[in-house]
Each structure stands twice: as structure tokens, then as C-alpha cells.
Motif scaffolding. Sequence first.
Motif, PDB file in Angstrom:
ATOM      1  N   THR A  50      33.326  -5.840  21.440  1.00 50.21           N
ATOM      2  CA  THR A  50      32.286  -5.101  20.717  1.00 50.21           C
ATOM      3  C   THR A  50      31.546  -5.964  19.707  1.00 50.21           C
ATOM      4  O   THR A  50      30.318  -5.942  19.639  1.00 50.21           O
ATOM      5  CB  THR A  50      32.912  -3.891  19.993  1.00 50.21           C
ATOM      6  N   TYR A  51      32.292  -6.728  18.913  1.00 52.45           N
ATOM      7  CA  TYR A  51      31.682  -7.460  17.804  1.00 52.45           C
ATOM      8  C   TYR A  51      31.826  -8.970  17.895  1.00 52.45           C
ATOM      9  O   TYR A  51      31.521  -9.675  16.933  1.00 52.45           O
ATOM     10  CB  TYR A  51      32.274  -6.971  16.479  1.00 52.45           C
ATOM     11  N   GLY A  52      32.340  -9.461  19.019  1.00 52.30           N
ATOM     12  CA  GLY A  52      32.348 -10.900  19.241  1.00 52.30           C
ATOM     13  C   GLY A  52      33.643 -11.589  18.854  1.00 52.30           C
ATOM     14  O   GLY A  52      34.545 -11.007  18.242  1.00 52.30           O
ATOM     15  N   THR A  53      33.728 -12.857  19.209  1.00 49.29           N
ATOM     16  CA  THR A  53      34.939 -13.660  18.993  1.00 49.29           C
ATOM     17  C   THR A  53      35.243 -13.839  17.511  1.00 49.29           C
ATOM     18  O   THR A  53      36.413 -13.865  17.106  1.00 49.29           O
ATOM     19  CB  THR A  53      34.778 -15.033  19.668  1.00 49.29           C
ATOM     20  N   LEU A  54      34.207 -13.952  16.687  1.00 51.59           N
ATOM     21  CA  LEU A  54      34.420 -14.109  15.259  1.00 51.59           C
ATOM     22  C   LEU A  54      35.209 -12.928  14.701  1.00 51.59           C
ATOM     23  O   LEU A  54      36.134 -13.109  13.902  1.00 51.59           O
ATOM     24  CB  LEU A  54      33.067 -14.221  14.530  1.00 51.59           C
ATOM     25  N   LEU A  86      11.355  19.595  23.026  1.00 50.93           N
ATOM     26  CA  LEU A  86      12.035  18.769  22.031  1.00 50.93           C
ATOM     27  C   LEU A  86      13.174  18.027  22.721  1.00 50.93           C
ATOM     28  O   LEU A  86      14.112  18.655  23.224  1.00 50.93           O
ATOM     29  CB  LEU A  86      12.595  19.635  20.904  1.00 50.93           C
ATOM     30  N   ALA A  87      13.086  16.705  22.765  1.00 47.19           N
ATOM     31  CA  ALA A  87      14.175  15.868  23.291  1.00 47.19           C
ATOM     32  C   ALA A  87      14.902  15.295  22.080  1.00 47.19           C
ATOM     33  O   ALA A  87      14.413  14.369  21.429  1.00 47.19           O
ATOM     34  CB  ALA A  87      13.629  14.762  24.184  1.00 47.19           C
ATOM     35  N   THR A  88      16.090  15.854  21.778  1.00 44.81           N
ATOM     36  CA  THR A  88      16.723  15.586  20.484  1.00 44.81           C
ATOM     37  C   THR A  88      17.723  14.430  20.540  1.00 44.81           C
ATOM     38  O   THR A  88      18.892  14.588  20.177  1.00 44.81           O
ATOM     39  CB  THR A  88      17.393  16.860  19.938  1.00 44.81           C
ATOM     40  N   GLY A  89      17.272  13.276  20.956  1.00 41.14           N
ATOM     41  CA  GLY A  89      18.033  12.048  20.754  1.00 41.14           C
ATOM     42  C   GLY A  89      18.942  11.615  21.877  1.00 41.14           C
ATOM     43  O   GLY A  89      19.228  12.354  22.811  1.00 41.14           O
ATOM     44  N   ASP A  90      19.399  10.349  21.740  1.00 43.21           N
ATOM     45  CA  ASP A  90      20.164   9.660  22.782  1.00 43.21           C
ATOM     46  C   ASP A  90      19.394   9.704  24.097  1.00 43.21           C
ATOM     47  O   ASP A  90      19.887  10.169  25.134  1.00 43.21           O
ATOM     48  CB  ASP A  90      21.570  10.256  22.931  1.00 43.21           C
ATOM     49  N   LEU A  91      18.174   9.210  24.029  1.00 34.78           N
ATOM     50  CA  LEU A  91      17.327   9.151  25.219  1.00 34.78           C
ATOM     51  C   LEU A  91      17.905   8.165  26.225  1.00 34.78           C
ATOM     52  O   LEU A  91      17.834   8.381  27.437  1.00 34.78           O
ATOM     53  CB  LEU A  91      15.907   8.747  24.828  1.00 34.78           C
ATOM     54  N   THR A  92      18.509   7.073  25.719  1.00 35.61           N
ATOM     55  CA  THR A  92      19.135   6.075  26.586  1.00 35.61           C
ATOM     56  C   THR A  92      20.602   5.901  26.197  1.00 35.61           C
ATOM     57  O   THR A  92      21.024   6.307  25.116  1.00 35.61           O
ATOM     58  CB  THR A  92      18.418   4.716  26.480  1.00 35.61           C
ATOM     59  N   ASP A  93      21.365   5.269  27.086  1.00 41.46           N
ATOM     60  CA  ASP A  93      22.813   5.136  26.883  1.00 41.46           C
ATOM     61  C   ASP A  93      23.164   3.936  26.012  1.00 41.46           C
ATOM     62  O   ASP A  93      24.043   4.009  25.162  1.00 41.46           O
ATOM     63  CB  ASP A  93      23.513   5.016  28.239  1.00 41.46           C
ATOM     64  N   ALA A  94      22.499   2.819  26.256  1.00 42.32           N
ATOM     65  CA  ALA A  94      22.646   1.610  25.416  1.00 42.32           C
ATOM     66  C   ALA A  94      24.081   1.092  25.365  1.00 42.32           C
ATOM     67  O   ALA A  94      24.506   0.559  24.340  1.00 42.32           O
ATOM     68  CB  ALA A  94      22.109   1.868  24.006  1.00 42.32           C
ATOM     69  N   LYS A  95      24.825   1.229  26.461  1.00 43.46           N
ATOM     70  CA  LYS A  95      26.189   0.694  26.516  1.00 43.46           C
ATOM     71  C   LYS A  95      26.303  -0.293  27.669  1.00 43.46           C
ATOM     72  O   LYS A  95      25.591  -0.200  28.663  1.00 43.46           O
ATOM     73  CB  LYS A  95      27.205   1.834  26.686  1.00 43.46           C
ATOM     74  N   THR A  96      27.229  -1.234  27.492  1.00 40.07           N
ATOM     75  CA  THR A  96      27.429  -2.245  28.515  1.00 40.07           C
ATOM     76  C   THR A  96      28.155  -1.653  29.711  1.00 40.07           C
ATOM     77  O   THR A  96      28.639  -0.524  29.679  1.00 40.07           O
ATOM     78  CB  THR A  96      28.228  -3.431  27.945  1.00 40.07           C
ATOM     79  N   ARG A  97      28.263  -2.447  30.772  1.00 35.04           N
ATOM     80  CA  ARG A  97      28.869  -1.954  32.013  1.00 35.04           C
ATOM     81  C   ARG A  97      30.304  -1.476  31.799  1.00 35.04           C
ATOM     82  O   ARG A  97      30.733  -0.473  32.358  1.00 35.04           O
ATOM     83  CB  ARG A  97      28.835  -3.049  33.082  1.00 35.04           C
ATOM     84  N   ASP A  98      31.053  -2.188  30.947  1.00 32.99           N
ATOM     85  CA  ASP A  98      32.457  -1.817  30.712  1.00 32.99           C
ATOM     86  C   ASP A  98      32.609  -0.714  29.663  1.00 32.99           C
ATOM     87  O   ASP A  98      33.729  -0.327  29.321  1.00 32.99           O
ATOM     88  CB  ASP A  98      33.281  -3.038  30.298  1.00 32.99           C
ATOM     89  N   LYS A  99      31.505  -0.212  29.142  1.00 36.07           N
ATOM     90  CA  LYS A  99      31.456   0.878  28.165  1.00 36.07           C
ATOM     91  C   LYS A  99      32.028   0.501  26.798  1.00 36.07           C
ATOM     92  O   LYS A  99      32.117   1.344  25.912  1.00 36.07           O
ATOM     93  CB  LYS A  99      32.193   2.130  28.673  1.00 36.07           C
TER      94      LYS A  99
END
Length: 638
Positions: free
Chosen positions: A591-595, A90-103
Motif C-alpha cells: 500500500t505505502y511502499g518499501t519505505l 445525483l451520482a453521489t461519489g465513488d465514480l471509479t474504483d481506483a484500486k490495484t489488481r490485487d485490491k
Amino acid sequence: MLKLAVGLLTAAAVALLLDWYAPSGTPLPGGQGRRRRAPQPAPGAEAANLLWVVQVSDIHISRFQDPKRAPDFEKFCSEAIDVIQPALVLATGDLTDAKTRDKLGSEQVEVEWKTYQSILKRSRVMEKTKWIDIKGNHDSFNIPHLDSIRNYYRKYSAWRKDGSFHYIHTTSFGNYSFICVDATLSPGPKRPYNFFGILNMNQMKELSLMASESLHSNHTVWFGHFPTSTIISPAPGIRSLMSSATAYLCGHLHTMGGLMPVLHSQHRGGTLELELGDWKDNRRYRILAFDHDLLSFADLNFEEWPVVLITNPKSFLYSSSTHEPLVKILYSTHIRILAFSPSVIISIEVYIDGVHLGNAHQVSGPLYVLKWSPQNYSEGFHHIDVTVQDASGRTSTRGHIFAMEENLSLRFGFWPSLILLTDHYVLARVLFGLIVLIQIALLVIFRYLQKPALKEKPGLLTLTSYSLHVFSKTNTFYYSILVLNLYTILGPWFVGELIDGHVGACFSFGVFVGGSFLQGSLTFVVGILQMLFFNLPLMVYLCWCLLLRCQGHSFLSHIRHVRRPMAVLIHLAMALLLTWQVYSCYFLQRTYGTLAFFLSPMRTWLVVLTSALIYKTWTMKSSELRTYIVEIKNCQSS
């Protein structure tokens, strides 16, 4: 009498807290019909009625961080799994990190998913065992809907199916149900506002049906990414739904940054909740076994061999007669041990209460047994220790407390239970509301409360009260902070791309994005931090500045005449808090852009408002404070 009453109430409150948050490992009386099985067959010398599985969680395959993470995981899939040979992983989630280089940012990175899939293929682990991998919150970052091309889980994982499900593992000695709880958000906003999972009424009905179906199995194990304390669910709640389960396996909390290396507890119905430390930084994994329907498990570190798991007698702390036939321990004829190593096992020594019972011998595969007489240990607690040595000279020792009597009691730790059994979104919601209401109440009370006359030399408490009167009765500051606090509860904190290409709005009570409303959870935590570390300190700082103005000081003069170290420290503290607020604006933009940066009343606009209010305190005309200045001057001269 009053002190006695307070003492008794305090003692009662502490006892209630300990009873709720330090649940007993004592087996519960009465159990469900399917669990109360006959004492036979009992654990003996045969390699029968034995099933073991492996859990790994929070793998966080990353394009940018820790280059050893993926190779180590491949080694785990190709070598460790070969040695352990579990029936199921059972691999229970967060298989990948999905964060940018600067975290700071978050997005689904296809190359991370390709890396994960290539590890499964190269190691051929799916040919060796049943591999079930589920999504975590990181696997749902920045996904507008489940059919989106960015939902790489559907393309690159082993399981590839969104949603909760019921998997039945069939053996010659019965069926074992594994129910997945998929509480990941859809739509899935960028971090950090998907830290909590959410289940709606339809999902709860599906899970309830699965729970009913699983009653025909020997045992039911629920598993998911989120601990139950971080899942928002409608009544009767997720814990009630899984009450027929022997255990709930999860991840997500990453040992709380090392503060909580063991996060285990037990629901009031007897279901164990077992959070597993992460693979990401700690390289943790778990082996869980059912031996004659007695559950045992071991949380382990990668590449630490040999691995030892004592399956009989099982740990008393992790026992529940509601779900397990514990009487089988008393009728067993052999101590049973699972031992794994890449090298040959050459010695397994068994001790009970410090007395050497002998060396266990191999029956088949990883199973080793040693004849014993459980009747010799029928009273009280006892401690079993097993030391295993392999041909490479490596040794490992594992032990636990066991008992035959069901009327004894051991308790799980208070802090792990507090973390796993508290509905944190409810607690955060209540605390946030109380903090805001207290600050608003202070403002309103001092606004309309008659200001007492100063007499003689005022003390600290009197000056504090006086400064609150000045602050609340000065319209500019009163209405500014009142509106700020009301807005913190009611207004959108920011509007921006919560998901790429999808503009949403974040409120204290939840997030609107992609035509959906995700009810508040982490937003309340952020709101608490905002109140405690900015809104409230800002009001205190402005009160202090106004008091100095009432004492006849200007910005420059108060540095010379007021105690300099104290003044510098207060200004420095406010400067640090304002810097944190400015950084949060930067975080918002990344995180959410210039807007989001420009449409952020609670971040960017608040920095401007704060600067204007501070400037106003030191530049407002003395005539606006004349009454207070004269009163303090008269008090000082008398």
C-alpha cells in the motif's frame, strides 16, 4: 433493593438508547415558517406540482473487477433513464474504483475515468437530464492536491468542480435546493486512511451560507458521499447545519456487506438520512419525488420492472411536519402513483387495509391516480399496497403504512440508526483510549502491588493474578509492553509514501502528509483492533508462558506435561495473530511502499519484538525466576 436499583438504571439506559437511536417517524410539532404551507393545492387528479429525481451511488467503474459493471451502468444511463426521465440525477461519489489488481494498493486509474466519461457521452444522458456527479473517497485516493494532474474528476466528470455547492432546480411551482457536501480529503491519502470525510471551519461556514440561501426554496435536499456518522466536523456539527433540509442523501457504506440492505434514519430535527446501497455489487438506485411538496422515495434494483412509487398518501415513517405540509394528505382527492416500465402499464390495482379500492388510471406520463376519501382513514395506521403489471407480464407490488394523525409514532430500526447517527470517530477515539489505559493500568498496578503468598492449590483466578505479578515485576517484559502501549498512542506507526511522491507519517491521532494534518478517525479503529487482537493477546500469552516457566517447565516439557490440546490451541492462536501481524506488514508494503515496510515500528518492528519476547520467555535463565519457581513448588508440595 440493589437489584431493583440496577434494574431501573438498566431500563432507563435502554430507554435512552432507544429514544436516541430508534428515532420516531412521527411528524415533529412546530415547523419552520417556510414549511407550514396551506392545505391547497392538495394532491388531486392533475399532473401538476410533481418533481422526481434519481440517485445512484458507489458506481466503482473498475479496470480490473466485474467486467459487467460498466456495461450495466451504460444500460442504466441509456435505457433506465430514458424510461424514468428524471429532472435530475445525483451520482453521489465513488465514480471509479481506483484500486490495484490485487485490491491492496490504490491509485487513480485514468482509463477508469475515461470509461466513465465515455458512458456519459455514448448514452447522451447529459442531454436528457441534469447530471450532477460528486467525488467519493475512492475518487480522492492518492491525490496530493486538488490541482494535481491525477485529480481526474476535474477532467472527466460531468460536474468537474471540487468543493461543496448549492444547485437550485427551478420549476413552475417553486424552487428546490440541492446542497452538495464535499467532505473528501485534500490531500487524499491512499486507502484505507480516507474512509472518513473531514470538514474544516471554512467549509462549514460555506455550507452554513448555502443553508441560509436555501430557506427561500420549497424544499432543500442535501447530498454527499459520506453518511454524517463518518464526517468529522467542528461545532455545531454537520447534522445541525443541515437541520433545515428535508433529507440528506448519501452512499459509501455499501449495505454493510449485505448486513444492512436498508440504512435509513431521521435526525432529531426531522431531517431524513437516507443511505443508498451501492451500484458496484448490488446495482441499486433510488427514485425520489416531491408531489405537492410531499417527499416520497423508493430504493430499487436495476432491471427490476415495473417501478412503483406511491406519492400520496406518503409513508408515515418518513414524514416530518417540520419540513412537509402533511395536512395536504387529508385534503387530497386522489391516491397518486408513479409507475415506470419499458413496456406499457396495463394494470394498477390499489388496496388499503387489504380492501381493493379499484384500478388507478393514467393522467400523464408515469402518473396514475385513483379517487379516494382520506377522511375514511383519519384515525390510526393504515396500509396501502399497489400492484402494477406491464404488457410484458411483469408485476411489482409496493406498499407502506400511512396515517393522518400526527400524534402517532413509528420508529426507525435501532441498528440503522446506530450506524447513521453515531459519530463513530468519537466513539472509536474513546474506546481506543480506554483500552490502552486499561492495559497500562494493569501493568502499573501489578508492578507495584504486593504479591500475595500462594496457599494450597491455587485456582485459575489466583494463577492469572500470579502470572500478572510475575510479568509486571520482570523488567524485560514490563518495560517492553509498557513502551509498546505508550508508543501505540504517541508514536508514528509507520512512515512511508501515503501519497505517491509524498512521504508522510501515520499516528493513532491522525496522519501528516503533504504539509497537512488529517485528524484521526479510522486510525482509532485500527488502533482498537491492534490492541484487542495483538497487544493484549501478546501480554496474555507471555503471562501464560511465564507461568509455565515458574511451574518448572521448558518449551518441550510443557507440551508433554500440560494438557496438550489446550497448549496447542493457545500456541496456535498466538501463531495466527502473529501471522496476521506479518500480513499487515505485507499490506503496508503493497500500500505505502518499501519505505513504510522498514520504517514501521507498529508492524515490522513489532514482529521482531514479539519474536524476541517469546524467545526470551522460554530461554531466560531459571535463576531470574527462582523466587517464583520455589514458591509454586512449595505450594504444590504442601
